[in-house]
Motif scaffolding. Structure first.
Motif, PDB file in Angstrom:
ATOM      1  N   TRP A  97       4.990   0.996  -8.036  1.00 38.39           N
ATOM      2  CA  TRP A  97       4.627  -0.015  -7.043  1.00 38.39           C
ATOM      3  C   TRP A  97       4.848   0.498  -5.626  1.00 38.39           C
ATOM      4  O   TRP A  97       5.761   1.287  -5.385  1.00 38.39           O
ATOM      5  CB  TRP A  97       5.496  -1.263  -7.207  1.00 38.39           C
ATOM      6  CG  TRP A  97       5.116  -2.145  -8.343  1.00 38.39           C
ATOM      7  CD1 TRP A  97       5.670  -2.136  -9.597  1.00 38.39           C
ATOM      8  CD2 TRP A  97       4.115  -3.163  -8.346  1.00 38.39           C
ATOM      9  NE1 TRP A  97       5.067  -3.096 -10.375  1.00 38.39           N
ATOM     10  CE2 TRP A  97       4.113  -3.745  -9.629  1.00 38.39           C
ATOM     11  CE3 TRP A  97       3.225  -3.640  -7.388  1.00 38.39           C
ATOM     12  CZ2 TRP A  97       3.259  -4.781  -9.979  1.00 38.39           C
ATOM     13  CZ3 TRP A  97       2.374  -4.674  -7.730  1.00 38.39           C
ATOM     14  CH2 TRP A  97       2.393  -5.231  -9.016  1.00 38.39           C
ATOM     15  N   HIS A  98       4.053  -0.021  -4.705  1.00 37.63           N
ATOM     16  CA  HIS A  98       4.297   0.043  -3.269  1.00 37.63           C
ATOM     17  C   HIS A  98       4.319  -1.413  -2.820  1.00 37.63           C
ATOM     18  O   HIS A  98       3.564  -2.232  -3.335  1.00 37.63           O
ATOM     19  CB  HIS A  98       3.169   0.786  -2.537  1.00 37.63           C
ATOM     20  CG  HIS A  98       3.147   2.246  -2.858  1.00 37.63           C
ATOM     21  ND1 HIS A  98       3.804   3.183  -2.101  1.00 37.63           N
ATOM     22  CD2 HIS A  98       2.559   2.920  -3.874  1.00 37.63           C
ATOM     23  CE1 HIS A  98       3.604   4.385  -2.619  1.00 37.63           C
ATOM     24  NE2 HIS A  98       2.857   4.256  -3.704  1.00 37.63           N
ATOM     25  N   TYR A  99       5.183  -1.750  -1.865  1.00 41.52           N
ATOM     26  CA  TYR A  99       5.309  -3.145  -1.467  1.00 41.52           C
ATOM     27  C   TYR A  99       5.544  -3.247   0.029  1.00 41.52           C
ATOM     28  O   TYR A  99       5.946  -2.279   0.681  1.00 41.52           O
ATOM     29  CB  TYR A  99       6.436  -3.845  -2.229  1.00 41.52           C
ATOM     30  CG  TYR A  99       7.592  -2.933  -2.528  1.00 41.52           C
ATOM     31  CD1 TYR A  99       8.543  -2.643  -1.567  1.00 41.52           C
ATOM     32  CD2 TYR A  99       7.711  -2.331  -3.770  1.00 41.52           C
ATOM     33  CE1 TYR A  99       9.574  -1.773  -1.833  1.00 41.52           C
ATOM     34  CE2 TYR A  99       8.747  -1.471  -4.053  1.00 41.52           C
ATOM     35  CZ  TYR A  99       9.682  -1.202  -3.083  1.00 41.52           C
ATOM     36  OH  TYR A  99      10.703  -0.339  -3.342  1.00 41.52           O
ATOM     37  N   GLU A 100       5.280  -4.428   0.548  1.00 43.27           N
ATOM     38  CA  GLU A 100       5.365  -4.686   1.977  1.00 43.27           C
ATOM     39  C   GLU A 100       6.581  -5.527   2.338  1.00 43.27           C
ATOM     40  O   GLU A 100       6.700  -5.985   3.459  1.00 43.27           O
ATOM     41  CB  GLU A 100       4.096  -5.409   2.458  1.00 43.27           C
ATOM     42  CG  GLU A 100       2.819  -4.641   2.191  1.00 43.27           C
ATOM     43  CD  GLU A 100       2.752  -3.315   2.929  1.00 43.27           C
ATOM     44  OE1 GLU A 100       3.246  -3.245   4.074  1.00 43.27           O
ATOM     45  OE2 GLU A 100       2.230  -2.354   2.356  1.00 43.27           O
ATOM     46  N   THR A 101       7.486  -5.749   1.413  1.00 44.11           N
ATOM     47  CA  THR A 101       8.620  -6.633   1.653  1.00 44.11           C
ATOM     48  C   THR A 101       9.900  -5.842   1.848  1.00 44.11           C
ATOM     49  O   THR A 101      10.022  -4.705   1.403  1.00 44.11           O
ATOM     50  CB  THR A 101       8.828  -7.589   0.459  1.00 44.11           C
ATOM     51  OG1 THR A 101       9.187  -6.812  -0.692  1.00 44.11           O
ATOM     52  CG2 THR A 101       7.571  -8.391   0.174  1.00 44.11           C
ATOM     53  N   GLU A 102      10.860  -6.473   2.487  1.00 44.46           N
ATOM     54  CA  GLU A 102      12.185  -5.870   2.651  1.00 44.46           C
ATOM     55  C   GLU A 102      13.013  -5.987   1.377  1.00 44.46           C
ATOM     56  O   GLU A 102      14.009  -5.306   1.226  1.00 44.46           O
ATOM     57  CB  GLU A 102      12.923  -6.534   3.825  1.00 44.46           C
ATOM     58  CG  GLU A 102      12.278  -6.277   5.176  1.00 44.46           C
ATOM     59  CD  GLU A 102      12.278  -4.798   5.559  1.00 44.46           C
ATOM     60  OE1 GLU A 102      13.287  -4.117   5.313  1.00 44.46           O
ATOM     61  OE2 GLU A 102      11.251  -4.344   6.089  1.00 44.46           O
TER      62      GLU A 102
END
Length: 194
Positions: A97-102
């Protein structure tokens, strides 16, 4: 959840498909920064790609996929996950996965509230059709079987995940065909935080 699904724009589809080429060429290396890969596997050498990036064709071979394609009945290039505002929150390809959240996963959910997410599966740069009258549907399951933390309500292309109590769990996004799982992403953290 409503059935008011946004139409897929050419820009959004091309952005998603284009990201696979960029990430594949970059090797999707984990540099330890938030918002990057959750792949826990050891570093491996990636084959150098010699494909012409200007030929305008999508090429699955740009991604060095550590997951054996034989494990899946459908060869999904990428899974894109969007929030209700149309912002991409995560994408899965090549077994991670790649994600945009902290939080390092899906956006945090407060107990008593919910997040609504839309899934877009692509194969060879084309979006796979999801829906009641389409060949594919979205499936989302708990990875660890702990159903006290979240409640999951899945429609053919969207999912609502409700926070039941504070804690950590993980979910698995699946592509279903005639009720059978034909592809699944690795588990992604699904935190519920006060």
């Amino acid at each position: 959840m409503s059935n008011n699904r946004r139409p897929t724009t050419r820009r959004r589809l091309l952005a998603g498909a284009g990201s696979i080429g960029v990430l594949g060429a970059a090797g999707c290396l984990d540099d330890g920064e938030p918002g990057e890969s959750t792949d826990d596997s050891s570093d491996e050498d990636h084959d150098e790609q010699t494909d012409d990036p200007d030929d305008g064709e999508f090429d699955d071979d740009l991604v060095d996929d550590p997951v054996d394609d034989a494990d899946h009945e459908v060869d999904v290039s990428e899974l894109l996950v969007y929030d209700r505002d149309g912002e991409q929150v995560a994408n899965s390809h090549a077994g991670h996965w790649h994600y945009e959240t902290e939080t390092g996963g899906l956006p945090a959910i407060e107990p008593g509230s919910a997040i609504e997410l839309e899934a877009v599966f692509t194969k060879d740069g084309e979006e796979l059709p999801l829906g009641e009258d389409e060949p594919y549907r979205l499936g989302v399951e708990l990875a660890d079987g702990d159903d006290e933390i979240v409640d999951i309500d899945v429609d053919p292309a969207t999912v609502s995940i409700s926070g039941e109590q504070a804690g950590e769990t993980a979910t698995v996004f699946e592509l279903l065909e005639d009720g059978d799982v034909v592809w699944e992403a690795p588990p992604i953290d699904t935190p519920v935080e006060e």
